[in-house]
Write a protein that holds these residues in place. Structure first.
Motif, PDB file in Angstrom:
ATOM      1  N   GLY A 146       0.796  -1.223   0.000  1.00 42.88           N
ATOM      2  CA  GLY A 146       0.000   0.000   0.000  1.00 42.88           C
ATOM      3  C   GLY A 146       0.824   1.267   0.000  1.00 42.88           C
ATOM      4  N   GLU A 147       2.141   1.161   0.315  1.00 41.10           N
ATOM      5  CA  GLU A 147       3.010   2.335   0.262  1.00 41.10           C
ATOM      6  C   GLU A 147       3.477   2.581  -1.177  1.00 41.10           C
ATOM      7  N   GLY A 150      -4.110  -5.778  -0.174  1.00 38.71           N
ATOM      8  CA  GLY A 150      -4.660  -6.736  -1.123  1.00 38.71           C
ATOM      9  C   GLY A 150      -5.427  -7.825  -0.388  1.00 38.71           C
ATOM     10  N   PRO A 151      -6.193  -8.648  -1.123  1.00 40.61           N
ATOM     11  CA  PRO A 151      -7.032  -9.666  -0.485  1.00 40.61           C
ATOM     12  C   PRO A 151      -6.244 -10.754   0.235  1.00 40.61           C
ATOM     13  N   THR A 152      -4.969 -10.933  -0.113  1.00 40.41           N
ATOM     14  CA  THR A 152      -4.173 -12.000   0.510  1.00 40.41           C
ATOM     15  C   THR A 152      -3.201 -11.479   1.555  1.00 40.41           C
ATOM     16  N   GLU A 153      -3.224 -10.196   1.830  1.00 38.65           N
ATOM     17  CA  GLU A 153      -2.259  -9.620   2.766  1.00 38.65           C
ATOM     18  C   GLU A 153      -2.723  -9.775   4.205  1.00 38.65           C
TER      19      GLU A 153
END
Length: 265
Positions: free
Chosen positions: A75-76, A164-167
């Motif tokens: 996200g950074e 993200g969905p897997t983080e």
């Protein structure tokens, strides 16, 4: 040949500045025993400052890799051509960035041991980075609180970055953590928005306890405020400090490049 080592000068009220005859921290002459001395200094003092490090991102990354494996917060914004680093900047914003005391990426199972910032563009005024000493925060707790919360764990959860969905989004960590190098206990927290629960406590009680511990940690008289200079590299230990940026008086562009280093397991 004379062996070159680091000397460490105290900062106030905590932290140290490293001095040596090395050209810079990417110098090929820096060996494993020098890295051990650096890690020990950071573990004991929380914050380590290197002045006049006129290095580029390639050299910065090379130094960080000597400390351990690099990681990146999803996200950074990555630095161009250096995806292991992210940009910390106020450029292009219509309002100043907001920063509160926190621990970097504490919501994952294995948070970074070290965060490092390299000065790229320093404003003429303002832009300091402030640090709390979480060893002191633990040491100054009432004895009853140490006893009652001795085995407590805190649920750290993500806020402020897009995942993200897997983080990983949340993880439990001991409230009191013993540092693997210094052997000292530290109060391991982040901003209350990221500390969601404490084992054994009802939610409303946990939130009150977290806020009380957080404010106990960041009493102004205990903080180290770092005024940036060109060429500064600052490294700190996330296991025994919290930090925030002070954007209140920033007068011009502020750009730093950040690297995160995982513990050596």
């Amino acid at each position: 040949m004379t062996q070159v080592n680091f000397e460490f000068s105290p900062l106030s009220p905590f932290g140290v500045e490293a001095r040596s005859a090395f050209k810079n921290i990417s110098d090929d002459a820096i060996e494993a025993h020098h890295i051990d001395a650096i890690k020990t200094a950071i573990a004991n003092h929380g914050v380590l400052l290197f002045r006049k490090q006129h290095i580029d991102d390639h050299q910065f990354v090379a130094f960080l890799r000597k400390l351990g494996p690099l990681t990146f917060t999803v996200g950074e914004t990555p630095v161009a051509h250096h995806p292991d680093l992210n940009v910390v900047t106020n450029i292009g914003r219509t309002t100043p960035p907001k920063s509160v005391f926190h621990t970097d990426t504490s919501y994952v199972a294995h948070p970074p041991a070290y965060t490092a910032l390299r000065a790229v563009t320093i404003p003429a005024l303002g832009g300091e980075t402030l640090f709390s000493n979480q060893y002191t925060a633990y040491d100054t707790l009432p004895t009853q609180a140490k006893h009652t919360l001795a085995d407590a764990k805190v649920l750290h959860a993500v806020t402020g970055v897009v995942q993200g969905p897997t983080e990983e989004r949340e993880s439990w960590h001991p409230l009191f953590q013993r540092h693997p190098i210094s052997g000292r206990l530290a109060l391991f927290l982040s901003t209350p928005a990221r500390c969601q629960a404490i084992t054994g406590l009802p939610d409303d009680t946990a939130k009150r306890v977290i806020k009380a511990l957080y404010h106990h940690s960041i009493r102004p008289s205990r903080l180290y405020s770092h005024a940036w200079q060109p060429g500064d590299v600052l490294v700190w230990d996330n296991r025994c400090t919290m930090h925030r940026a002070d954007h209140s008086q920033v007068s011009s562009d502020r750009v730093l490049h950040r690297g995160l280093v995982l513990p050596a397991y």
